[in-house]
Every structure is written in C-alpha cells, then in structure tokens.
Design a protein around this motif. Sequence first.
Motif, short mmCIF file in Angstrom:
data_model
loop_
_atom_site.label_atom_id
_atom_site.label_comp_id
_atom_site.label_asym_id
_atom_site.label_seq_id
_atom_site.Cartn_x
_atom_site.Cartn_y
_atom_site.Cartn_z
N SER A 3 -8.37 2.09 13.62
CA SER A 3 -7.79 3.42 13.47
C SER A 3 -8.87 4.48 13.40
CB SER A 3 -6.93 3.48 12.21
OG SER A 3 -6.56 4.81 11.95
N TYR A 111 -7.60 -2.33 8.21
CA TYR A 111 -6.50 -2.16 9.15
C TYR A 111 -7.04 -2.21 10.58
CZ TYR A 111 -3.49 -1.01 5.27
OH TYR A 111 -2.76 -1.07 4.10
N PRO A 164 -0.09 -3.97 5.45
CA PRO A 164 0.55 -2.98 6.30
C PRO A 164 2.01 -3.34 6.57
CG PRO A 164 -0.87 -4.41 7.60
CD PRO A 164 -1.11 -4.75 6.17
N ARG A 194 3.90 6.77 2.24
CA ARG A 194 3.11 6.77 3.48
C ARG A 194 1.75 7.40 3.30
NH1 ARG A 194 4.68 5.16 8.34
NH2 ARG A 194 6.90 4.76 8.75
N THR A 200 -4.51 8.91 6.08
CA THR A 200 -3.57 8.10 6.86
C THR A 200 -2.17 8.22 6.28
OG1 THR A 200 -2.98 5.88 7.63
CG2 THR A 200 -4.03 6.03 5.48
N ALA A 202 -0.10 5.69 7.04
CA ALA A 202 0.33 4.32 7.28
C ALA A 202 1.24 3.82 6.16
CB ALA A 202 -0.88 3.40 7.40
N THR A 204 2.53 1.07 3.73
CA THR A 204 1.93 -0.12 3.14
C THR A 204 2.77 -0.62 1.98
OG1 THR A 204 0.54 1.27 1.74
CG2 THR A 204 -0.45 0.47 3.79
N VAL A 386 0.10 1.50 12.67
CA VAL A 386 -0.86 2.37 12.00
C VAL A 386 -1.41 3.31 13.06
CG1 VAL A 386 -3.04 2.47 10.77
CG2 VAL A 386 -1.45 0.60 10.31
N ARG A 389 2.68 5.01 16.38
CA ARG A 389 3.81 4.24 15.87
C ARG A 389 4.75 3.87 17.00
NH1 ARG A 389 4.74 8.45 10.96
NH2 ARG A 389 2.77 8.04 9.89
#
Length: 402
Positions: A3, A111, A164, A194, A200, A202, A204, A386, A389
């Motif tokens: 990422s 990640y 993740p 998020r 980020t 992402a 998790t 991540v 999407r």
Amino acid sequence: MESKTSDHLGRYYTRDTVASLLISSMKLATPGTVIDLGAGDGALVTEAANQWAAERYLTVDIDEDANSGKLPTLRGPSFVHFTGDALDLSLGDRIGLGWSQACAAVCNPPYIRPVWKEHFGNILEEVGLSHVLPEAKSAPAGLLFVAQNLRLLKSGGKLGLILPDGLITGERFHSFRQALIENHSIEQVIELPRNIFRKTEAQTHIVVLSKNGEQKPTISSRKLEINGALSSEIYIPSEEAINRIDYSHHIKRHVKKSCKTSPVKLRDLVASVGRGTHSSSSRKLVSTPIFHISDLEDYQTSIPESFIVSKSDAEALGGAYASQGDILVARVGRNLSRKIALVQKGAVLTTDCFFIIRPKDKSEEIFDFLTSESGRAHLDKINQGVGARFITAARLLDLELD
C-alpha cells in the motif's frame, strides 16, 4: 501489492487504544514467553508488559531501526529483541525459542503480499494451512504470520492479532477461516473503525484464538466505535463464522431475527448481475464508446449522452452491455459507492469495472435504495481490500435492503 499509504514495509502502527483492547481481550495474567513478530514500534508488546507479568518478551522485526529494538534498554532484561525476517523457517532456533514453546503471541502483520519463498509452503504445511488457497503463492502476509505464530505457540497458547478484513470476510479465505475453526478455537473477534490507523481507511479486526483449543458453538463478536465505545457482545454460530466473522454483518441478522422479519435481499429483486466484458485499456482500441468508472463523476447518476449507443452497435462490438432500466454499480475503486448510474435509454457498453444489475421490475426502487445514504453505506460495508477496494457479485447479491 504494498500500500502506498503504509510505510515501506507495509506496516500500519497500532494505536494505544487498540493495543490495550487487544491485550485485555486475551484474558491472560502471567504467561511464560510472549512473542511479537513484526513488532514495529512495539505498541502491542509494550501494552502486554503493562497488563501481564510474563517471564520474557521476544520481539522480531526485519527493520534494524524499528523502535521495538529499543525496548530491552527501556524496559529491562525481560525484553529481548532480534533483527531479522519474522517469516524465517528457522526463526524459533534463531531466537532461542524452539518450536511450540511460546505461551502467548501478539501480532499486527504488515499489509503486503510478500514475494513468495519456497519455505513459506513449509510454514503453512506445518500448521495445516497449505490447502486454504487455490494457489498458496498468493498468500498475503497476514495469513503467513498467523501460520508462523501458530508454529511457535505451544498447545493452548493464546494468539491475539489484528487482521485485514479480507481474511475475516472474504470469500477467497473461506477455507482459512474453516481451518482455524476446525483445528483451533477462535474466542473473540472485534471489528475496528476504518480510520483507526494513521494514513489508511483499511477495515481491520482484532482476533483472539487459542491454539489447538476446542471451538465453542459460538464466537464472541463486538465492534469498537470511532469514539472509543465498545458495543455489547453478539454471539456468532461457529458454522456461520466460516462464511464471515465481522460484527457489522451479523448484527443485522440479529436485529432481523429479533424483529421476526425476513430480510429482502438484492438477489430477490434482480434477474441477473454481470460484469462488463471490456478492459479499461482495450476500450481505447475501438471507435465505439465504452463507459468506464473514470467517466462517471462521484454521485453522478446519469450516463453521459456520448456513451449511449444503439442496441445494434453494442451487439456489433460484442460483449455484455447495459440496456434501459439496468443499473451500473462500480465494482472497484476507493469511491465505488459514489459511482452508481441508471441507464434510462439506449444501450451502454461498459468496462469490467462495472457491475450491470438487471432488475426483474421496479428498477427505480432498487436504484433509489442503492443511491440513498443507507444504500451507499451498505456498499461501503461490503467492499474489501486495502487501498483500492472491490465488491464481489456474491456480496452484492446478499445486500439487504432496508
């Protein structure tokens, strides 16, 4: 792929609130040896030392400048740090631990999808995870770190880690979740906000499991809100957790059950859901216009006139196309929930970055839901990945209409 919003090793550093929640959820007091693979700045293992009275804490990080390397000086002789690859097949011997000797493990894996090394297959094989992906060489770091931690843990040892969303909810990792549930005991899963990590959004989850434990009939699930509030527990049947273990999905089912109503899903209202058949690059090679997600502005719901063609032109080029009444939903992209459009006339050829939804009838009803604040929020909840999407067709079809 690494990422662009993480550091150069794909790491997202653990906020203190998350570290505290993870350690307290493991419900330990005086473990013998605690390991933290890919320790980074040492937030998890530091919080472990604050809550537990372990004999020693072993940290490993490939970055020689990782802050976890300072812990022996800062925290004393119970901390021992090693610079090296956390996915080394002989890691136990290198850190003086051996195989199946750690009492507890904490971990926030990077990640990334590491470049495949042959010994990764041995790591997966030793803990019964070599079969969980059609192609083992595509295993993400999170899965490999789970396997490595399990190798080093003793039977009954606790593993607390941050994974993740794909490993928790993705269809591709169905067999991974099944293997954990059948061979170990997943005790708790906590969905995190998020934007809990810097740089980020992402999705998790905290996961706590016991190696070789007997799986209980249900798994505790909660959600941490962005304001720090922790939801009440719900209990997910372990056989349902194989499909996905995220709180947001299962809480809706609990609410529906309590109301004794049958949810209406998108699959109940559509005749088909398909994908465009042209790539974003191949569309540049033909004169017939092909609609791509970059051609649709955020929240724009109409198709530009320049992309509307006749049915005969669409059929002449070949491939899937959308017709009047069909709904286009972006399949990939960071802002996919903002890119939804209704075909009001003619035919529209699209790239494979769009889903083409063909309603049975009442296309406006489906379109109004998808473009509502609630509908867009639902799309945000079911996307995976991540950075960039994506949504799968199965997830889209399972979308429950409010």
